[in-house]
Design a protein around this motif. Structure first.
Motif, PDB file in Angstrom:
ATOM      1  N   ALA A  37       3.871  -5.701   1.505  1.00 20.70           N
ATOM      2  CA  ALA A  37       2.771  -5.013   0.506  1.00 20.70           C
ATOM      3  C   ALA A  37       2.803  -3.470   0.935  1.00 20.70           C
ATOM      4  O   ALA A  37       2.799  -3.101   2.137  1.00 20.70           O
ATOM      5  CB  ALA A  37       1.431  -5.463   0.596  1.00 20.70           C
ATOM      6  N   GLN A  38       3.104  -2.607  -0.029  1.00 18.93           N
ATOM      7  CA  GLN A  38       3.155  -1.131   0.312  1.00 18.93           C
ATOM      8  C   GLN A  38       2.004  -0.462  -0.093  1.00 18.93           C
ATOM      9  O   GLN A  38       2.196   0.957  -0.587  1.00 18.93           O
ATOM     10  CB  GLN A  38       4.591  -0.703  -0.184  1.00 18.93           C
ATOM     11  N   VAL A  71       1.707   3.845  -1.641  1.00 15.16           N
ATOM     12  CA  VAL A  71       1.317   3.956  -2.885  1.00 15.16           C
ATOM     13  C   VAL A  71      -0.048   4.779  -3.090  1.00 15.16           C
ATOM     14  O   VAL A  71       0.084   5.835  -3.812  1.00 15.16           O
ATOM     15  CB  VAL A  71       1.085   2.748  -3.808  1.00 15.16           C
ATOM     16  N   CYS A 112       7.260  -0.554  -5.102  1.00 15.41           N
ATOM     17  CA  CYS A 112       6.723  -1.542  -4.110  1.00 15.41           C
ATOM     18  C   CYS A 112       7.547  -2.703  -4.377  1.00 15.41           C
ATOM     19  O   CYS A 112       7.692  -3.277  -5.416  1.00 15.41           O
ATOM     20  CB  CYS A 112       4.987  -1.886  -4.250  1.00 15.41           C
ATOM     21  N   LEU A 165       6.748  -5.875  -4.057  1.00 15.65           N
ATOM     22  CA  LEU A 165       6.111  -7.064  -4.433  1.00 15.65           C
ATOM     23  C   LEU A 165       5.485  -6.691  -5.985  1.00 15.65           C
ATOM     24  O   LEU A 165       5.316  -7.576  -6.729  1.00 15.65           O
ATOM     25  CB  LEU A 165       4.797  -7.235  -3.869  1.00 15.65           C
ATOM     26  N   PHE A 166       5.863  -5.444  -6.472  1.00 10.91           N
ATOM     27  CA  PHE A 166       5.172  -5.130  -7.776  1.00 10.91           C
ATOM     28  C   PHE A 166       5.809  -6.059  -9.012  1.00 10.91           C
ATOM     29  O   PHE A 166       7.208  -6.067  -9.155  1.00 10.91           O
ATOM     30  CB  PHE A 166       5.693  -3.671  -7.980  1.00 10.91           C
ATOM     31  N   CYS A 209       3.188  -9.679  -6.869  1.00 11.50           N
ATOM     32  CA  CYS A 209       1.727  -9.054  -7.073  1.00 11.50           C
ATOM     33  C   CYS A 209       1.651  -8.825  -8.458  1.00 11.50           C
ATOM     34  O   CYS A 209       2.523  -7.834  -8.963  1.00 11.50           O
ATOM     35  CB  CYS A 209       1.877  -7.916  -6.175  1.00 11.50           C
ATOM     36  N   VAL A 266      -1.840  -9.074  -4.863  1.00 13.18           N
ATOM     37  CA  VAL A 266      -1.747  -8.961  -3.083  1.00 13.18           C
ATOM     38  C   VAL A 266      -2.551  -7.965  -2.796  1.00 13.18           C
ATOM     39  O   VAL A 266      -3.218  -8.101  -1.738  1.00 13.18           O
ATOM     40  CB  VAL A 266      -0.354  -9.094  -3.076  1.00 13.18           C
ATOM     41  N   GLY A 267      -2.760  -6.834  -3.360  1.00 12.96           N
ATOM     42  CA  GLY A 267      -3.427  -5.741  -3.048  1.00 12.96           C
ATOM     43  C   GLY A 267      -4.253  -5.383  -3.978  1.00 12.96           C
ATOM     44  O   GLY A 267      -4.399  -5.493  -5.143  1.00 12.96           O
ATOM     45  N   LEU A 309      -5.075  -2.597  -5.254  1.00 15.85           N
ATOM     46  CA  LEU A 309      -4.323  -1.606  -6.220  1.00 15.85           C
ATOM     47  C   LEU A 309      -3.919  -2.225  -7.529  1.00 15.85           C
ATOM     48  O   LEU A 309      -3.863  -1.532  -8.592  1.00 15.85           O
ATOM     49  CB  LEU A 309      -3.187  -0.664  -5.795  1.00 15.85           C
ATOM     50  N   CYS A 346      -1.637   0.395  -9.343  1.00 16.33           N
ATOM     51  CA  CYS A 346      -0.602  -0.536  -9.590  1.00 16.33           C
ATOM     52  C   CYS A 346      -1.005  -1.353 -10.927  1.00 16.33           C
ATOM     53  O   CYS A 346      -0.197  -1.730 -11.805  1.00 16.33           O
ATOM     54  CB  CYS A 346      -0.603  -1.452  -8.487  1.00 16.33           C
TER      55      CYS A 346
HETATM   56  S1  SF4 Z   1      -0.966  -3.769  -5.182  1.00 21.32           S
HETATM   57 FE1  SF4 Z   1       0.554  -5.135  -5.028  1.00 21.32          FE
HETATM   58  S2  SF4 Z   1       2.139  -3.915  -5.843  1.00 21.32           S
HETATM   59 FE2  SF4 Z   1       0.477  -2.418  -5.330  1.00 21.32          FE
HETATM   60  S3  SF4 Z   1       1.443  -1.565  -3.536  1.00 21.32           S
HETATM   61 FE3  SF4 Z   1      -0.017  -3.273  -3.076  1.00 21.32          FE
HETATM   62  S4  SF4 Z   1       1.107  -5.107  -2.858  1.00 21.32           S
HETATM   63 FE4  SF4 Z   1       2.583  -3.569  -3.986  1.00 21.32          FE
END
Ligand code: SF4
Lengths: 370, 93
Positions: free
Chosen positions: A316-317, A321, A331, A333-334, A338, A344-345, A347, A355
């Motif tokens: 996860a980034q 972001v 990212c 996972l985008f 996610c 996952v995050g 955002l 996101c």
């Molecule tokens: S919310 Fe999801 S897609 Fe956005 S940076 Fe975090 S892990 Fe990646």
């Protein structure tokens, strides 16, 4: 995606967008950060990036309160929610934010008494309706929301409601901007200042950005026209070599802010020496806790809170972001692991998170276009 | 969370200065007005509402701009949901 013709004043929108094109230096790449999540939401919804020249890049800032909450705080809150005899209350956005062992909604499905509220006063009402239970409010938000929590606590004291407490995650906008300005991997040319936070704090606290860091900032409303006008004002300042705090949203934001809201906040809260932010690390003096006079209503005093530190899921980034170093779709996972349905995050949870905004209005549009 | 909801004051209480009743697109709810105690509020005034509290006094024109913005963002239903969600008006808090 909206088209220019749908806007309130398409002619004016075209004019301002042309004026921006006329005034930018074609050899320079501009990076403007919109600090507030409400702006991020507006920018994506209206497709404003399409109205700007290619060399103006809008960077999404840390102004979405659920997005900047580290997972450890979520887990601390949820550990309170799982204690016996507790009714745990939170705003809608919080209900879908994942902690280490699931979201508040998932925990509720497993039997915890977790309820969504629209106002801190509703949490207080639930406490008055259930004198035999402990009612806890998971409070989040910047200075827009903190005065409301503070007033609710003052009401709780006035009415002597002793089974009510607040788990405060209120954060402050100025230290977050400062952290971004001090971060070595950042290169922001100017800021689009938040509209409603500023109606509380006013324009004055941003002066250091112009004076000390020599960056322009324009406080902006939320309409396409407001945002474009603010961007034009930023471009003009840069062109003229000025660094000032300008107020495009003066119809709602007074220079000195809302004095009674600020007084009420001061009466109830004090500044925490340190607070952890998702993606930005630990920032000094960046969050609010209840003053000792309100210890009776402080969930951190009443319940054993572990002070959990949980690393974000690998891959996860969110941090990058949030700092504007990566675009959401960069990212790993985008749109795969996610998505707004399975975030996952954080955002990806709130409509104000970069996101989720990106997923809805860019990703989908690309998919349709292909 | 950052977008505020415009509402018009339709009822004030003589005995309870903390609250007023606002009308948001036909939905009436009690909201707290303590954050605006330095401003004089009158019947018919427009305010921006956030989590059950009046945040700033605005003009009628700004109110209709804000309503238009909410509908352009497809957020008006959510705003009305939110206002309907305020439960604290059922008894004095
Ligand atoms: S919310 Fe999801 S897609 Fe956005 S940076 Fe975090 S892990 Fe990646």
């Amino acid at each position: 995606m909206k088209y220019v013709d749908e806007f309130r004043d398409p002619e004016l929108i075209r004019k301002i967008s042309e004026e921006i094109r006329r005034l930018v230096d074609p050899n320079y790449h501009y990076r403007f950060m919109e600090v507030c999540g409400g702006h991020t939401f507006s920018i994506f919804r209206f497709g404003l990036q399409n109205l700007l020249p290619e060399n103006i890049e809008l960077v999404h800032g840390p102004g979405c309160p659920v997005c900047v909450l580290p997972m450890g705080r979520m887990d601390d809150g949820l550990s309170i929610a799982q204690q016996p005899n507790v009714i745990f209350t939170a705003f809608g956005d919080v209900m879908r934010v994942p902690g280490k062992h699931g979201t508040p909604l998932e925990l509720k499905a497993r039997g915890a008494d977790i309820r969504m509220v629209y106002s801190p006063l509703d949490a207080l009402k639930i406490a008055m309706d259930h004198p035999d239970r402990q009612v806890v409010l998971f409070a989040i938000g910047f200075e827009t929301t903190a005065p409301s929590t503070a007033l609710t606590l003052m009401r709780a004291r006035e009415l002597d409601v002793s089974n009510f407490s607040v788990f405060s995650n209120h954060v402050l906008i100025i230290p977050a901007i400062q952290a971004i300005l001090d971060s070595p991997d950042m290169r922001i040319d100017g800021f689009i200042g938040p509209g409603h936070v500023s109606s509380v704090i006013g324009a004055r606290p941003y002066e250091f950005i112009a004076k000390k860091y020599r960056k322009p900032i324009v406080i902006s409303g939320f309409e396409p026209l407001d945002l474009l006008q603010s961007i034009l004002m930023l471009v003009k300042q840069m062109r003229e070599g000025r660094f000032e705090v300008e107020n495009q949203y003066s119809r709602v934001v007074p220079y000195k802010g809302n004095i009674s809201a600020l007084d009420i906040m001061k009466e109830v809260f004090e500044v925490r020496p340190l607070f952890e932010w998702r993606g930005l690390g630990t920032i000094p003096q960046s969050a609010l806790k209840l003053r000792p006079e309100f210890a009776k209503w402080d969930a951190e005093v009443r319940f054993q809170v572990e002070g959990a530190r949980v690393n974000d899921p690998q891959m996860a980034q969110c941090g990058e972001v949030l700092k504007g170093v990566l675009k959401p779709q960069q990212c790993k996972l985008f749109g795969k692991e996610c998505t707004p349905e399975h975030p996952v995050g954080a955002l990806m949870v709130s409509s104000e998170g970069a996101c989720a905004a990106y997923y809805h209005y860019v990703h989908l549009q690309d998919a349709v276009g292909k | 969370m950052c977008l505020a909801i415009p509402g018009q004051i339709v009822e004030m209480f003589d005995d309870d200065h903390h609250y007023a009743v606002v009308d948001v697109c036909g939905v009436r709810r009690k909201i707290n007005i303590d954050l605006l105690k330095n401003e004089r509020l009158f019947l018919g005034d427009w305010v921006l509402i956030h989590v059950g509290f009046a945040m700033s006094k605005i003009s009628e024109e700004q109110a209709s701009e804000q309503l238009k913005l909410l509908s352009m963002l497809d957020e008006s239903d959510e705003a009305i949901e939110e206002v309907k969600g305020y439960q604290f008006d059922k008894e004095r808090i």
